[in-house]
Motif scaffolding. Structure first.
Motif, PDB file in Angstrom:
ATOM      1  N   THR A 481     -11.355  16.733 -43.630  1.00 57.98           N
ATOM      2  CA  THR A 481     -12.709  16.588 -43.098  1.00 57.98           C
ATOM      3  C   THR A 481     -12.949  17.554 -41.950  1.00 57.98           C
ATOM      4  OG1 THR A 481     -12.669  14.245 -43.726  1.00 57.98           O
ATOM      5  CG2 THR A 481     -14.350  14.939 -42.142  1.00 57.98           C
ATOM      6  N   ARG A 482     -11.967  17.644 -41.035  1.00 50.63           N
ATOM      7  CA  ARG A 482     -12.091  18.580 -39.911  1.00 50.63           C
ATOM      8  C   ARG A 482     -12.135  20.021 -40.402  1.00 50.63           C
ATOM      9  NH1 ARG A 482     -12.814  17.439 -34.242  1.00 50.63           N
ATOM     10  NH2 ARG A 482     -12.498  15.196 -34.063  1.00 50.63           N
ATOM     11  N   TRP A 483     -11.261  20.340 -41.333  1.00 48.32           N
ATOM     12  CA  TRP A 483     -11.185  21.718 -41.828  1.00 48.32           C
ATOM     13  C   TRP A 483     -12.471  22.127 -42.535  1.00 48.32           C
ATOM     14  CZ3 TRP A 483     -11.214  22.853 -47.157  1.00 48.32           C
ATOM     15  CH2 TRP A 483     -11.025  24.189 -47.478  1.00 48.32           C
ATOM     16  N   LYS A 484     -13.012  21.274 -43.379  1.00 48.45           N
ATOM     17  CA  LYS A 484     -14.226  21.605 -44.128  1.00 48.45           C
ATOM     18  C   LYS A 484     -15.414  21.777 -43.192  1.00 48.45           C
ATOM     19  CE  LYS A 484     -17.216  19.795 -47.792  1.00 48.45           C
ATOM     20  NZ  LYS A 484     -17.445  18.675 -48.734  1.00 48.45           N
ATOM     21  N   GLU A 485     -15.534  20.906 -42.219  1.00 52.26           N
ATOM     22  CA  GLU A 485     -16.652  21.002 -41.278  1.00 52.26           C
ATOM     23  C   GLU A 485     -16.550  22.247 -40.412  1.00 52.26           C
ATOM     24  OE1 GLU A 485     -18.957  18.029 -38.103  1.00 52.26           O
ATOM     25  OE2 GLU A 485     -17.009  17.479 -38.968  1.00 52.26           O
ATOM     26  N   HIS A 632     -10.675  25.388 -31.575  1.00 57.22           N
ATOM     27  CA  HIS A 632     -10.712  25.328 -33.034  1.00 57.22           C
ATOM     28  C   HIS A 632     -10.887  23.890 -33.523  1.00 57.22           C
ATOM     29  CE1 HIS A 632      -9.415  29.555 -33.941  1.00 57.22           C
ATOM     30  NE2 HIS A 632      -8.995  29.453 -32.686  1.00 57.22           N
ATOM     31  N   PHE A 633     -11.535  23.781 -34.674  1.00 56.49           N
ATOM     32  CA  PHE A 633     -11.673  22.538 -35.444  1.00 56.49           C
ATOM     33  C   PHE A 633     -12.382  21.440 -34.650  1.00 56.49           C
ATOM     34  CE2 PHE A 633      -8.003  24.783 -37.179  1.00 56.49           C
ATOM     35  CZ  PHE A 633      -8.361  24.866 -38.517  1.00 56.49           C
ATOM     36  N   LEU A 634     -13.503  21.829 -34.061  1.00 55.75           N
ATOM     37  CA  LEU A 634     -14.349  20.837 -33.408  1.00 55.75           C
ATOM     38  C   LEU A 634     -15.307  20.236 -34.429  1.00 55.75           C
ATOM     39  CD1 LEU A 634     -15.263  22.655 -30.069  1.00 55.75           C
ATOM     40  CD2 LEU A 634     -13.537  20.889 -30.428  1.00 55.75           C
ATOM     41  N   SER A 635     -15.648  18.990 -34.215  1.00 58.45           N
ATOM     42  CA  SER A 635     -16.619  18.336 -35.088  1.00 58.45           C
ATOM     43  C   SER A 635     -18.032  18.678 -34.626  1.00 58.45           C
ATOM     44  CB  SER A 635     -16.406  16.828 -35.085  1.00 58.45           C
ATOM     45  OG  SER A 635     -16.599  16.296 -33.773  1.00 58.45           O
ATOM     46  N   ALA A 636     -19.013  18.214 -35.384  1.00 55.08           N
ATOM     47  CA  ALA A 636     -20.407  18.505 -35.035  1.00 55.08           C
ATOM     48  C   ALA A 636     -20.795  17.854 -33.710  1.00 55.08           C
ATOM     49  CB  ALA A 636     -21.330  18.028 -36.157  1.00 55.08           C
ATOM     50  N   GLN A 637     -20.228  16.669 -33.419  1.00 56.74           N
ATOM     51  CA  GLN A 637     -20.542  16.010 -32.155  1.00 56.74           C
ATOM     52  C   GLN A 637     -19.869  16.700 -30.975  1.00 56.74           C
ATOM     53  OE1 GLN A 637     -19.349  14.465 -34.840  1.00 56.74           O
ATOM     54  NE2 GLN A 637     -21.190  13.392 -35.579  1.00 56.74           N
ATOM     55  N   GLU A 638     -18.712  17.319 -31.188  1.00 56.57           N
ATOM     56  CA  GLU A 638     -17.971  17.962 -30.098  1.00 56.57           C
ATOM     57  C   GLU A 638     -18.438  19.380 -29.829  1.00 56.57           C
ATOM     58  OE1 GLU A 638     -13.781  15.604 -31.069  1.00 56.57           O
ATOM     59  OE2 GLU A 638     -14.148  17.635 -31.794  1.00 56.57           O
ATOM     60  N   MET A 639     -19.126  19.985 -30.815  1.00 52.85           N
ATOM     61  CA  MET A 639     -19.618  21.344 -30.603  1.00 52.85           C
ATOM     62  C   MET A 639     -20.797  21.320 -29.653  1.00 52.85           C
ATOM     63  SD  MET A 639     -19.457  22.888 -34.458  1.00 52.85           S
ATOM     64  CE  MET A 639     -17.933  22.847 -35.393  1.00 52.85           C
ATOM     65  N   GLY A 640     -20.856  22.339 -28.843  1.00 55.34           N
ATOM     66  CA  GLY A 640     -21.951  22.434 -27.889  1.00 55.34           C
ATOM     67  C   GLY A 640     -21.900  23.766 -27.180  1.00 55.34           C
ATOM     68  N   ASN A 641     -22.504  23.801 -26.001  1.00 53.77           N
ATOM     69  CA  ASN A 641     -22.498  25.046 -25.244  1.00 53.77           C
ATOM     70  C   ASN A 641     -21.176  25.211 -24.514  1.00 53.77           C
ATOM     71  OD1 ASN A 641     -22.665  23.154 -23.222  1.00 53.77           O
ATOM     72  ND2 ASN A 641     -24.845  23.506 -22.813  1.00 53.77           N
ATOM     73  N   GLU A 642     -21.071  26.243 -23.720  1.00 49.92           N
ATOM     74  CA  GLU A 642     -19.821  26.559 -23.033  1.00 49.92           C
ATOM     75  C   GLU A 642     -19.458  25.504 -22.007  1.00 49.92           C
ATOM     76  OE1 GLU A 642     -17.951  30.295 -20.463  1.00 49.92           O
ATOM     77  OE2 GLU A 642     -19.678  30.589 -21.790  1.00 49.92           O
ATOM     78  N   GLU A 643     -20.427  24.881 -21.379  1.00 50.68           N
ATOM     79  CA  GLU A 643     -20.146  23.841 -20.393  1.00 50.68           C
ATOM     80  C   GLU A 643     -19.525  22.619 -21.059  1.00 50.68           C
ATOM     81  OE1 GLU A 643     -23.697  22.968 -18.313  1.00 50.68           O
ATOM     82  OE2 GLU A 643     -23.836  24.951 -17.324  1.00 50.68           O
ATOM     83  N   GLN A 644     -20.009  22.273 -22.231  1.00 47.94           N
ATOM     84  CA  GLN A 644     -19.442  21.128 -22.931  1.00 47.94           C
ATOM     85  C   GLN A 644     -18.010  21.414 -23.402  1.00 47.94           C
ATOM     86  OE1 GLN A 644     -22.322  20.413 -26.029  1.00 47.94           O
ATOM     87  NE2 GLN A 644     -23.666  19.191 -24.707  1.00 47.94           N
ATOM     88  N   GLN A 645     -17.783  22.635 -23.817  1.00 48.40           N
ATOM     89  CA  GLN A 645     -16.437  22.982 -24.235  1.00 48.40           C
ATOM     90  C   GLN A 645     -15.475  23.016 -23.045  1.00 48.40           C
ATOM     91  OE1 GLN A 645     -16.286  26.496 -26.651  1.00 48.40           O
ATOM     92  NE2 GLN A 645     -17.846  25.775 -28.093  1.00 48.40           N
TER      93      GLN A 645
END
Length: 710
Positions: A481-485, A632-645
């Motif tokens: 699931t992580r890899w496909k997303e 690497h391998f962030l989900s849609a909820q974990e993806m964001g701008n540089e501050e969130q990362q």
């Protein structure tokens, strides 16, 4: 008179042909009109041995071992008795012949040791007291009597008896009939070598092929197969698109090409074929022999390989590896291993301790119960170079670093790409310089580098690879699931707007699973993500961004650099001290630091209350352009701008901001809490260098005093 007695003799080669023959079977000369020999060629031996046998004109000397040889009269004429025997095919030629009528070989002027001919006005005579001349035809028979162990086949055109392995007659080039049976084993060399082939081998100094042609000695079995294959392909091509003359010209050209080739050339062709066929041993054999990786295929070599769909003129081994997607071979070809010093890492010094460490790793691997049944390590171990290295003399330190480090990887990551040690603040003031340990160039370099960065050993028994394979299969749904997303988002971020069917996703995922189970197979980003879960700690990869050839040409994007977090575990179950790996042109190396005497609050933004025995290494989380490393391998909820990362990095790692405003992760290692087997292995490795003492240089005055004392 029967038909056997009505043979006619050719006026050029003296071969006796059947009466119905219009042309000579041997030399294809036209039959002269009215020229017929009426002697009976098959007389009994008693007539030849009779006292009147030499006086009559009908007595013949018959060669029983080869009916294709001409029947030579025992006449007393000076011209017939002065025939010379060819040293290549033993054919008896007339004295006027400069070359052999049969094989066109140059006549040798030297005489045999048993005879010294002198010419006179009446013909050829011998010195008094010398041994009588030995009839060359009898010498031919004696030699052939020794070669009766292997059954030969008789040519249907010229009746010459050929050896079993010859596909064509060596006299008239007529193909062997299908009913000719080889009594010898096809893969077993004949115990007796044909006399003609032996002479050709002596002259050529090479290896005699199926029909005695001269060629260079092949480097391996594949070389012989390549030579046979290209001959067959040229014959088929000539038969379909060309004439017999073109076939002969192509065959001669091919033989000329092979005659000019040396052993290094065969190794190069063997390596080219190995890249296409996936034979890693052939590539390593060529590289270990000192072969040039930048060598290009010439037109003659492409013609010799005879595979236009695979080989092109100007191609190198690197181009072939890219064309056929041989990532493991590409890593070997593009990774230059320093040959200036013999490599000696701590794991090589004490095999007993190394085996104990491997058993300790195997015993510390456990599988988590529950839905996410992933394997994990129970011990936190970080390998660092001992601080006692600085106490060694400078010459001994240089020798140690040459043997334990990969100088080429260190240079590429530091100078050419500016991936590590680019910050003077981290490298000098904070003593966080990273060293690239030497690693094997096999396909297990990722697993080896992970164990080197933690336990200081290789994954020799594939324990970590097996754990990786089991974790991927047991937790396939979670990682899939992580890899496909992640792959879907990554392709869209680069403007590749496409969608795959579920069957295609499943096929790609099955390929990733298969790589984990194959020892020596190259691994991908997904496997690093799984390894972060097995270690229960983050993995930071400092690598080059692009594949580059030996000329500096960009071949592709690597996608390995970045941070890999164990996102599928709970944060409380994981350690925040990461390990660092280096990636250069398809090869992974462990990046380790050197122990220090303590943290001492060396200018970091956070005040750390650490023990003096703890070594803290600051690993930058930004590149040389001060851009945040990818996660690497962030989900849609974990993806964001540089501050969130950046916030996510602070949650999973011990982060701090230096006085220069750089975000860095802290790698902590304690000598007292480190594994005792690893500490013992490092101490034993270091003792070998402590015993090395450079020879002191004496001054002139001290040398004179030593000479007086002696």
């Amino acid at each position: 008179m029967t038909e056997l007695g009505m043979k006619w003799a050719c006026e050029y080669c003296t071969y006796e042909n059947w009466p119905s023959a219009v042309k000579c079977t041997m030399c294809r000369a036209q039959r002269p009109s009215g020229t017929i020999i009426t002697e009976e060629p098959f007389k009994s031996g008693s007539m030849l041995d009779s006292p009147h046998g030499d006086s009559g004109g009908s007595s013949l000397l018959i060669c029983p071992d080869s009916s294709a040889r001409p029947r030579v009269r025992q006449a007393q004429t000076t011209e017939s008795s002065a025939k010379w025997s060819c040293h290549m095919c033993t054919y008896l030629n007339w004295p006027r012949a400069v070359r052999c009528t049969q094989c066109l070989c140059q006549r040798q002027r030297s005489c045999s040791p048993t005879e010294t001919p002198q010419t006179s006005g009446s013909g050829l005579r011998f010195r008094s007291g010398s041994a009588p001349p030995v009839d060359p035809c009898e010498e031919y028979n004696d030699r052939n009597r020794l070669n009766t162990r292997a059954q030969r086949w008789i040519c249907a055109a010229c009746t010459y008896e050929n050896w079993p392995k010859t596909p064509r007659c060596v006299v008239c080039d007529h193909p062997r009939p299908n009913d000719a049976i080889q009594l010898t084993e096809p893969d077993e060399p004949s115990p007796v070598i044909n006399e003609q082939d032996r002479v050709r081998m002596q002259r050529a100094g090479g290896v005699c092929g199926p029909v005695g042609q001269r060629r260079s000695p092949p480097a391996s079995k594949r070389d012989s197969e390549v030579q046979i294959q290209d001959i067959q392909c040229i014959e088929l091509a000539a038969g379909a698109h060309g004439s017999k003359e073109e076939l002969e010209m192509d065959f001669k050209k091919l033989k000329q090409i092979k005659n000019r080739m040396r052993k290094s050339d065969w190794l190069f062709l063997n390596a080219c074929a190995g890249v296409v066929e996936g034979d890693l041993a052939a590539v390593e054999a060529y590289k270990s022999s000192g072969g040039d990786i930048a060598r290009q295929l010439t037109a003659d070599e492409v013609r010799l390989l005879n595979r236009p769909s695979a080989f092109d003129e100007g191609f190198t081994l690197v181009h072939l590896a890219i064309r056929f997607q041989r990532q493991d071979m590409l890593a070997i070809l593009l990774t230059e291993v320093s040959q200036q010093a013999v490599k000696c890492i701590p794991a090589m010094v004490c095999p007993e301790l190394t085996e104990q460490i491997r058993r300790e790793i195997a015993s510390s691997l456990h599988q988590r119960k529950g839905d996410f049944a992933c394997y994990f390590l129970t011990d936190l171990v970080t390998f660092t170079l001992p601080a006692d290295i600085e106490d060694l003399p400078p010459a001994v330190q240089e020798k140690l670093f040459d043997e334990v480090l990969d100088r080429d990887v260190q240079k590429e990551l530091e100078e050419e790409s500016a991936v590590i040690n680019w910050s003077l603040e981290l490298g000098t003031r904070l003593d966080s310089r990273l060293y690239a340990l030497w690693n094997r160039t096999a396909g297990d370099c990722l697993l080896d580098s992970v164990l080197q960065a933690t336990w200081g050993i290789y994954d020799k028994d594939s324990v970590l690879r097996k754990t990786l394979h089991d974790s991927l299969h047991d937790c396939s749904h979670w990682f899939y699931t992580r890899w496909k997303e992640w792959e879907s988002w990554y392709s869209q971020s680069f403007g590749l707007h496409f969608s795959l069917r579920e069957e295609q996703w499943q096929e790609d995922w099955a390929f990733i699973l298969s790589l984990a189970s194959q020892p020596g197979a190259s691994l991908e980003q997904t496997h690093i993500f799984v390894l972060a879960h097995i270690l229960r700690r983050p993995i930071i990869v400092y690598g080059v961004k692009y594949y580059k050839s030996f000329r500096g040409e960009t071949l592709g994007y690597t996608r390995f650099q970045g941070v890999y977090l164990p996102l599928l575990w709970e944060q409380s179950f994981c350690w925040k001290s990461p390990i660092a790996l280096g990636y250069t042109r398809g090869h992974f190396s462990a990046l380790v630091a050197m122990e220090t005497d303590g943290y001492d609050n060396r200018g970091a933004g956070a005040n750390l209350n650490t023990d003096d025995d703890v070594t803290v290494t600051f690993l930058p989380l930004v590149d040389s352009e001060r851009k945040l490393l990818h996660i690497h391998f962030l989900s849609a909820q974990e993806m964001g701008n540089e501050e969130q990362q950046e916030k996510l990095l602070r949650e999973w790692l011990d982060c701090c901001v230096t006085d220069g405003g750089m975000l860095a992760a802290m790698q902590k290692s304690c000598r007292r809490r480190n594994h005792p087997l690893v500490t013992q292995m490092v101490e034993k490795w270091l003792d070998g260098y402590r015993q090395i003492r450079p020879c002191p240089t004496l001054s002139d005055g001290e040398e004179e005093e030593d000479e007086e004392d002696e």
